[in-house]
Scaffold this active site. Structure first.
Site, short mmCIF file in Angstrom:
data_model
loop_
_atom_site.label_atom_id
_atom_site.label_comp_id
_atom_site.label_asym_id
_atom_site.label_seq_id
_atom_site.Cartn_x
_atom_site.Cartn_y
_atom_site.Cartn_z
N HIS A 116 24.18 -14.78 -62.47
CA HIS A 116 25.57 -14.34 -62.38
C HIS A 116 26.33 -14.72 -63.65
O HIS A 116 26.24 -15.86 -64.11
CB HIS A 116 26.26 -14.99 -61.17
CG HIS A 116 25.74 -14.51 -59.85
ND1 HIS A 116 26.14 -15.05 -58.65
CD2 HIS A 116 24.84 -13.54 -59.54
CE1 HIS A 116 25.53 -14.44 -57.65
NE2 HIS A 116 24.73 -13.52 -58.18
N TYR B 58 34.79 -17.10 -53.56
CA TYR B 58 35.47 -18.29 -53.05
C TYR B 58 36.83 -17.86 -52.53
O TYR B 58 37.71 -17.48 -53.31
CB TYR B 58 35.63 -19.33 -54.17
CG TYR B 58 34.34 -19.95 -54.63
CD1 TYR B 58 33.92 -21.18 -54.14
CD2 TYR B 58 33.53 -19.31 -55.58
CE1 TYR B 58 32.73 -21.77 -54.56
CE2 TYR B 58 32.34 -19.89 -56.00
CZ TYR B 58 31.95 -21.12 -55.50
OH TYR B 58 30.77 -21.68 -55.91
N PRO C 97 30.23 -29.73 -51.74
CA PRO C 97 29.48 -28.58 -52.27
C PRO C 97 30.35 -27.54 -52.96
O PRO C 97 29.82 -26.62 -53.58
CB PRO C 97 28.81 -27.99 -51.02
CG PRO C 97 29.67 -28.43 -49.88
CD PRO C 97 30.20 -29.78 -50.26
N LYS D 243 27.49 -28.87 -57.68
CA LYS D 243 27.06 -29.83 -58.70
C LYS D 243 25.91 -30.73 -58.30
O LYS D 243 25.33 -31.42 -59.15
CB LYS D 243 28.25 -30.71 -59.12
CG LYS D 243 29.37 -29.96 -59.79
CD LYS D 243 28.90 -29.28 -61.04
CE LYS D 243 29.93 -28.34 -61.62
NZ LYS D 243 29.34 -27.39 -62.57
N TYR E 238 32.21 -24.94 -64.29
CA TYR E 238 31.33 -24.31 -63.31
C TYR E 238 29.92 -24.12 -63.86
O TYR E 238 28.93 -24.35 -63.16
CB TYR E 238 31.91 -22.97 -62.86
CG TYR E 238 31.29 -22.41 -61.60
CD1 TYR E 238 31.77 -22.78 -60.35
CD2 TYR E 238 30.23 -21.51 -61.66
CE1 TYR E 238 31.21 -22.28 -59.19
CE2 TYR E 238 29.66 -21.00 -60.50
CZ TYR E 238 30.15 -21.39 -59.26
OH TYR E 238 29.59 -20.89 -58.11
#
Length: 403
Positions: free
Chosen positions: A72, A201, A293, A297, A385
């Protein structure tokens, strides 16, 4: 038995470490309390940062990830019924993430271990650590009802939050930080079509939701729930209704549903043990730190911990120097604290609760608008990220990012 490095735990941290050491000609023995079927068959999430992708390729276990992983270049933040894409590749200098479940990573690493002609001792019991403040630490354990002992130069504690390694560090020396969240995540695996081409998200007044992909026909989705809720209260119909409510958009989009194969609720916590080394014991991964979560990470921190550990051990065996090993905690913790910060930030940004007053809710929505609209906000999300680099050295007041 005698080995150079005794590794407790055949999770990602222990298995990656073993492969890194093997490439340097350093012998290791891995002890694991579970069976091979158990560690390979337990389905867990897996969003791999660019650094982890690079490590897996470097140690020769990236082929299947390259073929089957979902790479992605971005993700979506959704709020107020609107979905906004964050271009991770653009705002991180060309980096990516890959959706490749943790158990698949473990399968690849276990296969590589056996391909190297090395073994993993599964189904061990009563593991204890001894003489870790000497140059001949020992691991004692039981296997098939027999008492066994492994003498090492170093012990790598990669045995998770509840393992014995961290507890072997004296209480008066061990420095820990723990923060518990009231929220839990209800996770499902479903036989359904992908909800989106990249992760979503979603912030909604009813709570957070995450839409993720495993395969073209198997999806992994999450709902924010009370950490103390009972999964028996959540029928399949209720889960799909709630997922749809929290992720629907103004254009009428609705989530594809299907049979739910598994579901469960996990509690979220942030934890750091700053004492990541004591004597000849070095702890890594969940043994040293856990994250909620939301920031994806956990596995990635484990991979970078053992990258630092392996380089330090290689330096020791090649030159006799302890310099890098002595700085193991310092180097790792720079990255760990930043990852904990980002995971906490993401959790607070995306989760809602009934205790938020109208002002706090307004600030949360303004933050979401800012971070998904302005270049500085987009860059902060993207850089964290996809994973920050390992800060290896400090020259004066300036950190040098040395590969």
């Amino acid at each position: 038995m005698r080995t150079q490095v005794g590794i407790i735990g055949a999770g990602p941290a222990g298995l990656i470490l073993a492969q890194l050491l093997h490439q340097q000609g350093i012998d290791s023995v891995i002890l694991e309390r579970k069976s091979r079927n158990n560690i390979e068959g337990t389905v867990k999430a897996g969003i791999l940062e660019q650094t982890t992708i690079d490590i897996l390729r470097e140690i020769g276990v990236g082929d299947r990830m390259n073929r089957e992983g979902h790479f992605h270049d971005g993700n979506y933040f959704q709020f107020n019924g609107e979905r906004r894409r964050i271009d991770l590749k653009k705002y991180s200098g060309g980096k990516q993430v890959v959706v490749y479940p943790q158990h698949e990573v473990i399968i690849d690493l276990v296969n590589a271990r056996y391909a190297n002609g090395k073994d993993i001792i599964f189904d061990v019991e009563d593991v204890t650590l001894h003489d870790i403040d000497t140059d001949k630490p020992k691991i004692k354990y039981r296997k098939n009802g027999m008492d066994e002992e492994l003498i090492c130069d170093f012990i790598a504690g990669c045995d998770g939050f509840h393992g014995p390694s961290r507890q072997a560090i004296p209480d008066n020396i061990r420095k820990e930080h723990l923060h518990m969240y009231k929220d839990g995540w209800l996770g499902i695996l479903s036989d359904s079509a992908p909800a989106a081409d990249e992760l979503v998200y979603a912030n909604h007044e009813r709570g957070f939701a995450l839409l993720s992909t495993r395969t073209p026909i198997l999806q992994r989705h999450y709902l924010q729930v009370d950490a103390n809720d009972d999964i028996a209260n959540w029928s399949d119909d209720r889960i799909w209704t709630e997922l749809n409510e929290r992720t629907k958009t103004h254009d009428g989009w609705q989530i594809p549903d299907g049979p739910i194969n598994s579901k469960g609720i996990i509690q979220m916590r942030s934890f750091i043990c700053e004492t990541m080394q004591y004597g000849r014991l070095f702890i890594a991964g969940d043994a040293a730190h856990t994250v909620p979560p939301t920031g994806a990470k956990g596995l990635n921190l484990a991979a970078t911990d053992v990258k630092v550990m392996a380089r330090g051990m290689a330096e020791f065996y090649q030159t006799g120097s302890n310099d890098l090993l002595d700085r193991y905690s310092e180097i790792c913790l720079r990255r760990v604290w930043k990852a904990e910060r980002f995971s906490s930030f993401m959790t607070k940004l995306l989760h809602t609760n009934p205790n938020l007053d109208s002002f706090e809710r307004g600030i949360q929505l303004a933050d979401l608008d800012y971070y998904t609209s302005y270049e500085a906000g987009l860059t902060m999300i993207a850089e964290n990220y996809v994973g920050l680099p390992i800060e290896w050295e400090k020259a004066g007041d300036t950190l040098r990012l040395v590969k």
